[in-house]
Design a protein around this motif. Sequence first.
Motif, short mmCIF file in Angstrom:
data_model
loop_
_atom_site.label_atom_id
_atom_site.label_comp_id
_atom_site.label_asym_id
_atom_site.label_seq_id
_atom_site.Cartn_x
_atom_site.Cartn_y
_atom_site.Cartn_z
N PRO A 111 -7.44 -2.81 5.70
CA PRO A 111 -7.15 -1.62 4.58
C PRO A 111 -6.90 -0.07 5.37
CG PRO A 111 -9.64 -1.99 4.76
CD PRO A 111 -8.98 -3.13 5.47
N GLY A 112 -7.52 0.07 6.63
CA GLY A 112 -7.40 1.22 7.37
C GLY A 112 -5.85 1.28 7.77
N LEU A 113 -5.50 0.20 8.18
CA LEU A 113 -3.85 0.35 8.69
C LEU A 113 -3.16 0.41 7.39
CD1 LEU A 113 -1.90 0.33 10.85
CD2 LEU A 113 -1.77 -2.46 10.35
N TYR A 114 -3.47 -0.33 6.41
CA TYR A 114 -2.75 -0.17 5.11
C TYR A 114 -2.53 1.34 4.62
CZ TYR A 114 -0.68 -0.95 0.24
OH TYR A 114 -0.05 -0.76 -0.89
N ALA A 115 -3.77 2.07 4.48
CA ALA A 115 -3.86 3.43 4.40
C ALA A 115 -3.19 4.24 5.07
CB ALA A 115 -5.33 3.77 3.99
N THR A 116 -3.16 3.96 6.52
CA THR A 116 -2.31 4.83 7.50
C THR A 116 -0.87 4.62 7.24
OG1 THR A 116 -4.20 4.78 9.16
CG2 THR A 116 -2.26 5.20 9.91
N THR A 117 -0.57 3.51 7.03
CA THR A 117 1.03 3.07 6.88
C THR A 117 1.56 3.92 5.30
OG1 THR A 117 0.57 0.85 7.57
CG2 THR A 117 2.51 1.18 6.29
N VAL A 118 0.90 3.71 4.43
CA VAL A 118 1.20 4.58 3.24
C VAL A 118 1.18 6.18 3.60
CG1 VAL A 118 0.81 4.85 0.78
CG2 VAL A 118 0.49 2.64 1.79
N HIS A 119 0.38 6.46 4.22
CA HIS A 119 0.23 7.87 4.66
C HIS A 119 1.55 8.37 5.59
CE1 HIS A 119 -0.92 11.78 5.97
NE2 HIS A 119 -0.71 11.37 7.12
N ARG A 120 1.58 7.47 6.36
CA ARG A 120 2.74 8.02 7.30
C ARG A 120 4.21 8.10 6.47
NH1 ARG A 120 0.87 9.07 11.92
NH2 ARG A 120 -0.65 7.64 12.97
N LEU A 121 4.40 7.07 5.58
CA LEU A 121 5.43 7.20 4.74
C LEU A 121 5.42 8.39 3.51
CD1 LEU A 121 5.87 3.54 3.55
CD2 LEU A 121 7.41 4.67 4.87
N ALA A 122 4.34 8.51 2.90
CA ALA A 122 4.26 9.70 2.07
C ALA A 122 4.24 10.95 2.95
CB ALA A 122 2.87 9.90 1.38
N HIS A 123 3.71 11.03 4.11
CA HIS A 123 3.96 12.37 4.79
C HIS A 123 5.26 13.03 5.40
CE1 HIS A 123 2.47 15.32 7.65
NE2 HIS A 123 3.17 14.97 8.64
N GLU A 124 6.16 12.03 5.32
CA GLU A 124 7.70 12.04 5.62
C GLU A 124 8.21 12.75 4.37
OE1 GLU A 124 8.86 12.39 8.45
OE2 GLU A 124 7.27 11.43 9.48
N LEU A 125 7.93 12.30 3.31
CA LEU A 125 8.34 12.82 1.98
C LEU A 125 7.90 14.24 1.72
CD1 LEU A 125 8.38 9.74 -0.24
CD2 LEU A 125 10.57 10.74 0.62
N GLU A 126 6.64 14.37 1.78
CA GLU A 126 5.83 15.40 1.94
C GLU A 126 6.32 16.69 2.64
OE1 GLU A 126 2.39 18.15 0.53
OE2 GLU A 126 3.53 16.13 -0.28
N LYS A 127 6.90 16.38 4.16
CA LYS A 127 7.70 17.43 4.83
C LYS A 127 8.89 17.57 4.36
CE LYS A 127 7.35 15.04 8.74
NZ LYS A 127 7.55 14.79 10.12
N LEU A 128 9.64 16.89 3.63
CA LEU A 128 10.88 17.08 3.07
C LEU A 128 10.46 17.89 1.59
CD1 LEU A 128 12.55 13.79 3.50
CD2 LEU A 128 13.03 16.16 4.60
N LYS A 129 9.61 18.23 1.18
CA LYS A 129 9.02 18.96 0.08
C LYS A 129 9.19 18.36 -1.19
CE LYS A 129 9.53 23.32 2.90
NZ LYS A 129 8.16 23.39 3.14
N VAL A 159 -1.80 -9.80 14.01
CA VAL A 159 -1.32 -10.16 12.83
C VAL A 159 -2.34 -10.02 11.97
CG1 VAL A 159 -0.74 -12.29 11.55
CG2 VAL A 159 -0.05 -11.84 13.79
N GLU A 160 -3.79 -10.38 12.15
CA GLU A 160 -4.94 -10.23 10.99
C GLU A 160 -5.07 -8.70 10.84
OE1 GLU A 160 -9.21 -11.86 10.90
OE2 GLU A 160 -9.13 -10.20 12.54
N ILE A 161 -4.69 -7.78 11.87
CA ILE A 161 -4.83 -6.29 11.49
C ILE A 161 -3.78 -5.90 10.61
CG2 ILE A 161 -4.52 -4.04 12.43
CD1 ILE A 161 -5.58 -5.19 15.14
N VAL A 162 -2.55 -6.21 10.58
CA VAL A 162 -1.45 -5.99 9.76
C VAL A 162 -1.52 -6.39 8.29
CG1 VAL A 162 1.19 -6.03 9.10
CG2 VAL A 162 0.29 -5.85 11.73
N LEU A 163 -2.19 -7.62 8.23
CA LEU A 163 -2.43 -8.46 7.08
C LEU A 163 -3.51 -8.09 6.36
CD1 LEU A 163 -1.46 -12.17 8.09
CD2 LEU A 163 -0.20 -10.65 6.64
N ALA A 164 -4.47 -7.67 6.92
CA ALA A 164 -6.02 -7.87 6.23
C ALA A 164 -6.89 -6.32 6.41
CB ALA A 164 -6.83 -8.81 6.69
#
Length: 297
Positions: A149-167, A142-147
């Motif tokens: 920053p590395g997981l936050y950056a990875t989370t945003v990247h995984r979303l952005a990466h899917e849009l990037e693959k869709l050009k 729980v602390e990891i998800v809430l606090a």
Amino acid sequence: MNEKRCNVDEIVDAIFNDYEQGREIDRMDFFGQPDQDIVNDILQKLLQILYPGYYRDANYTPTKAKHMLAAMIEDVICDLSRQIEIVLVNDPRYMDASKDDRRKAAEDICTEFFKQIPKVREYLDTDIDATFDGDPAAFDKVEIVLAYPGLYATTVHRLAHELEKLKVPYIPRLMSEHAHSVTGVDIHPGANIDKYFFIDHATGIVIGETSDIGKHVKVYQGVTIGALSTKDGQSLKGSKRHPTIEDNVTLYAGAAILGGDTVIGHDSVIGGSAFVTKSVPPYSQVLVNIKSTVVAP
């Protein structure tokens, strides 16, 4: 007062005249820019979709979860489709398309993006596991998800990466730069990152567009996975400029791994402040001391 007004008018005239030089910076027309505030709002709603019990509004209750999820997804699809439609005018595939065709394309892209959400959540679950297993300072997941920053950056990247693959133009980069501004972690949305990725401490990490990162990779603060040189500029577009990091690799603080031909073999450790521009075989240790760098298979 009149003298001040005169001074303001002179300043306005001077700046407005400067707009008329025909440079890229002088553009005043609308040319398909997404709305940063709307993109950030979309991102926050996507976080609620990914982590329903963590990123939630005051009205959230588990008994209403499915109804609220449906309403939120409808909101995001509406807003994201509209933003994608706006930016597609910059995509060579749709520059000459009709507005209706761009709208239909945006809706199709948005649908394909949402089809990837279960896969994104699968990967993020492994990232949480890797973070918990790799950091004895973590109280719980729980602390990891809430606090963290590395997981936050990875989370945003995984979303952005899917849009990037869709050009999709612009929007993935706006998402990644939002995460960069919040966490200090700069991951280009084009980077390929496999499961069980762990950023420890975050801050100052750079991962370039054509990086390929395997499973169970751990990255400490200040690490650069970057290009050797970009002196040839746009002629390098589309080429493999950034390293490949194989499975089970640890990159300690301040290490720089550079170059598209550079491969860090699986189960290797790259020590802090190492500067690596050549491939190293699997099971290597690259260590830096005061006098030299030692590569120890």
